[in-house]
Structure formats: structure tokens, C-alpha cells
Motif scaffolding. Structure first.
Motif, PDB file in Angstrom:
ATOM      1  N   GLU A  20       0.828  -1.201   0.000  1.00  0.00           N
ATOM      2  CA  GLU A  20       0.000   0.000   0.000  1.00  0.00           C
ATOM      3  C   GLU A  20       0.867   1.259   0.000  1.00  0.00           C
ATOM      4  O   GLU A  20       1.818   1.367   0.775  1.00  0.00           O
ATOM      5  N   GLY A  21       0.564   2.166  -0.901  1.00  0.00           N
ATOM      6  CA  GLY A  21       1.272   3.432  -0.985  1.00  0.00           C
ATOM      7  C   GLY A  21       2.496   3.417  -1.883  1.00  0.00           C
ATOM      8  O   GLY A  21       2.968   4.472  -2.306  1.00  0.00           O
ATOM      9  N   GLU A  24       2.183   4.785  -5.747  1.00  0.00           N
ATOM     10  CA  GLU A  24       2.170   6.245  -5.840  1.00  0.00           C
ATOM     11  C   GLU A  24       3.591   6.805  -5.753  1.00  0.00           C
ATOM     12  O   GLU A  24       3.930   7.762  -6.454  1.00  0.00           O
TER      13      GLU A  24
END
Length: 72
Positions: A20-21, A24
Motif C-alpha cells: 500500500e502506498g 504512488e
């Protein structure tokens, strides 16, 4: 006898699925690398040096993303 295991090799030669993350972060790094590549492309004469500069940007982008994948 237990076989020799190098933890760094085990980590570096393993697929790291995105957490997650992370996607990006990869995108931000790619965008800035592309921005610099365009800056160099638009301001430097075509030459071996220019080609090497663009290659080094690609390498830096890949290593930065590997840093995230391998160490977070």
C-alpha cells in the motif's frame, strides 16, 4: 551442514509485490525522472554524453524504485 544463505541476495533476487502506498511513490519518481530527461533532451546536443545522461536517469529511477520495493 546448512547451506550458505546470503540475506541480501534472498531479498534482492525475490519478487516484491507492491505494498500500500508504493505505486504512488513509484509514479512520483518516474514523473520527476521523465521531467529531467525532457530537460536534458531539450537542452543538450545529441551526443554520447546526452545518451549516457538519459541512461543514468533511467538507472537512478530503477534503483530508487528498487529501494522502495526491497526495503519498505
Amino acid at each position: 551442514m546448512r547451506p550458505y544463505v546470503n540475506d541480501r541476495f534472498e531479498n534482492n533476487f525475490t519478487y516484491h509485490s507492491p505494498k500500500e502506498g508504493q505505486p504512488e511513490k513509484y509514479t512520483k519518481i518516474r514523473e520527476k525522472a521523465k521531467e529531467l530527461a525532457y530537460l536534458i533532451d531539450g537542452n543538450c546536443p545529441n551526443s554520447r554524453e546526452k545518451s549516457l545522461a538519459i541512461t543514468k536517469i533511467e538507472e537512478a529511477m530503477m534503483w530508487a524504485n528498487a529501494s522502495i520495493a526491497r526495503n519498505e
